[in-house]
Design a protein around this motif. Structure first.
Motif, PDB file in Angstrom:
ATOM      1  N   LEU A  37      82.852 -12.590 -42.998  1.00 25.12           N
ATOM      2  CA  LEU A  37      82.264 -11.420 -41.753  1.00 25.12           C
ATOM      3  C   LEU A  37      82.687 -10.463 -40.633  1.00 25.12           C
ATOM      4  N   ILE A  38      84.428 -10.299 -40.109  1.00 23.66           N
ATOM      5  CA  ILE A  38      84.472  -9.479 -39.924  1.00 23.66           C
ATOM      6  C   ILE A  38      84.692  -8.255 -40.528  1.00 23.66           C
ATOM      7  N   ALA A  39      85.648  -8.193 -41.732  1.00 26.63           N
ATOM      8  CA  ALA A  39      85.233  -6.775 -42.680  1.00 26.63           C
ATOM      9  C   ALA A  39      84.251  -6.112 -42.320  1.00 26.63           C
ATOM     10  N   THR A  40      83.178  -6.717 -42.573  1.00 24.51           N
ATOM     11  CA  THR A  40      82.004  -6.200 -43.300  1.00 24.51           C
ATOM     12  C   THR A  40      80.545  -5.461 -41.459  1.00 24.51           C
ATOM     13  N   ALA A  44      82.875  -7.696 -33.307  1.00 21.63           N
ATOM     14  CA  ALA A  44      81.147  -8.306 -31.946  1.00 21.63           C
ATOM     15  C   ALA A  44      80.122  -8.847 -33.346  1.00 21.63           C
ATOM     16  N   GLY A  45      79.589  -8.353 -34.140  1.00 21.91           N
ATOM     17  CA  GLY A  45      78.948  -8.385 -35.098  1.00 21.91           C
ATOM     18  C   GLY A  45      79.346  -9.914 -35.653  1.00 21.91           C
ATOM     19  N   LEU A  89      83.839 -14.317 -29.341  1.00 21.35           N
ATOM     20  CA  LEU A  89      84.350 -13.195 -29.330  1.00 21.35           C
ATOM     21  C   LEU A  89      86.060 -12.169 -29.327  1.00 21.35           C
ATOM     22  N   SER A  90      86.674 -13.003 -28.604  1.00 18.48           N
ATOM     23  CA  SER A  90      88.776 -12.890 -28.331  1.00 18.48           C
ATOM     24  C   SER A  90      88.972 -13.604 -29.372  1.00 18.48           C
TER      25      SER A  90
END
Length: 98
Positions: A37-40, A44-45, A89-90
């Motif tokens: 999910l981080i790539a898209t 934070a999302g 988040l961290s």
């Protein structure tokens, strides 16, 4: 009486051990799924989606009595939520940086 006895009922270690293993597996699977999910959505999302999905899942499975929760309990819940969000988040930010 054995030290593993409470209120006359014998406590076993299989229940807490199983819950611990399930908890660890849940965290690891959540981390693994969050990486894609981080790539898209960014860190934070992904953290927001992960926390939101977890909250909805708990509401559906546990069905807590929200109206009977006291102000003191809401403060504790909010503190735990903020700490969990910062931690997530961290961690996801660090993964995104790698």
């Amino acid at each position: 009486m054995s030290p593993l006895t409470a209120r006359g009922n014998r406590l076993t270690t299989s229940g807490p051990v199983a819950l611990t293993v399930i908890s660890m597996a849940s965290v690891q699977l959540g981390d693994a799924w969050s990486v894609s999910l981080i790539a898209t959505t960014g860190a934070a999302g992904a953290a927001w989606l992960r926390a939101g999905f977890g909250a909805v899942l708990l509401l559906v499975l546990i069905r807590p009595r929200i109206r009977s929760t006291t102000l003191h309990q809401w403060r504790a819940i909010a503190s735990l939520g903020v700490a969990s969000a910062v931690l997530s988040l961290s961690f996801l930010g660090a993964l995104h940086h790698l």
